[in-house]
Design an enzyme around this catalytic site. Sequence first.
Site, PDB file in Angstrom:
ATOM      1  N   LYS A 150      36.662  41.998  36.972  1.00 45.82           N
ATOM      2  CA  LYS A 150      35.396  41.265  36.918  1.00 45.82           C
ATOM      3  C   LYS A 150      34.343  41.904  37.817  1.00 45.82           C
ATOM      4  O   LYS A 150      33.190  42.093  37.396  1.00 45.82           O
ATOM      5  CB  LYS A 150      35.638  39.805  37.329  1.00 45.82           C
ATOM      6  CG  LYS A 150      34.378  38.990  37.577  1.00 45.82           C
ATOM      7  CD  LYS A 150      33.482  38.903  36.356  1.00 45.82           C
ATOM      8  CE  LYS A 150      32.301  37.982  36.633  1.00 45.82           C
ATOM      9  NZ  LYS A 150      31.324  37.972  35.538  1.00 45.82           N
ATOM     10  N   LYS A 200      26.805  39.921  46.600  1.00 41.61           N
ATOM     11  CA  LYS A 200      28.202  39.531  46.829  1.00 41.61           C
ATOM     12  C   LYS A 200      29.140  40.317  45.927  1.00 41.61           C
ATOM     13  O   LYS A 200      30.151  40.874  46.384  1.00 41.61           O
ATOM     14  CB  LYS A 200      28.373  38.031  46.568  1.00 41.61           C
ATOM     15  CG  LYS A 200      29.809  37.520  46.742  1.00 41.61           C
ATOM     16  CD  LYS A 200      30.071  36.252  45.951  1.00 41.61           C
ATOM     17  CE  LYS A 200      30.226  36.528  44.481  1.00 41.61           C
ATOM     18  NZ  LYS A 200      30.658  35.370  43.678  1.00 41.61           N
TER      19      LYS A 200
END
Length: 324
Positions: free
Chosen positions: A170, A238
């Site tokens: 991911k 992030k």
Amino acid sequence: MHIGFIGLGNVGGKLAGSVLRNGHELTVLDLNEDLVDAFAAKGAKRGASPRSLAETCDVIITCLPSPAACAAVVEGPDGILEGIGPGRIWAEMSTTDAEETKRLAQLVIGKGGEAIECPVSGGCHRAATGNISIFAGCTRATFEKVLPLLTVLGRRVLHTGDIGSASILKVVTNYLATANLVSLAEALTTCKAAGMDLNTAYEAIRISSGNSFVHETESQVILNGSRDISFTMDLVAKDVGLFQSIADAHQVPLELSPLVLKIFEDGIHQFGPRELSPNIIKRLEVLTGLDVRAPGFPAEMYDDEPEETGYEVVPQRGQALAAE
């Protein structure tokens, strides 16, 4: 199947909507009571705590903004660990740290429950229609139990291997999308500076070797001026940071990733952490004095594919080699 859903933000709210729309019993929980109220008005139950969801739901899904938030929900006071046991499955759908996911999964398994990580990829517009892609990391036995639910939440479901593998893939795909976004911002600004018609430039990229999923989606809202894909610069930072951490842990000497992260850190410094991520182009607009917009593009992306039941994607190339 009774589903508990914790985290009704930009992505989580749309995924939870697919659960409800397809007839599953749904109990929801979020710090924002307005979001809970909206789901309750549509027929969902209100959850009292992560623990209560773990005690009463077959599958407890978390979709939260950071590894710290997920850890607090799983192992904090009145958390999932206090209620989960045999017959219950924790499904982590956040974009998070692989090692942290593995750690929390082992705690869940230690309580007799099962765990699966199943982050999504493909944009909020596809999350809303149940046509998004899902990476699933877990044992094969757990995957087969949860697959009927995953094919409601998404269109294409890939079993990636053990827990931790889906989280890695991911952040890899998010990193690739971010690098593409930065390059498209540069390309569109350069086209504007060179006096090109931006509608024509968009089509030239779309029909050429320069095309991509990011161009067909994010370039449109960039040119509209809304820059709205329901994703913000702090979340990009992030995700790229998580990707960089994986590379660092395996001593891969990356060059592009640190630069992409530096660009977004500068964007956050200039425009704030909650600025929409496609507005990374504003850095170039400010420096050049150009307005990179064009008429005729949508303010938001909508999935024009009909909602369909999902299916498992099975890697073919390795199987073909093994059969030879």
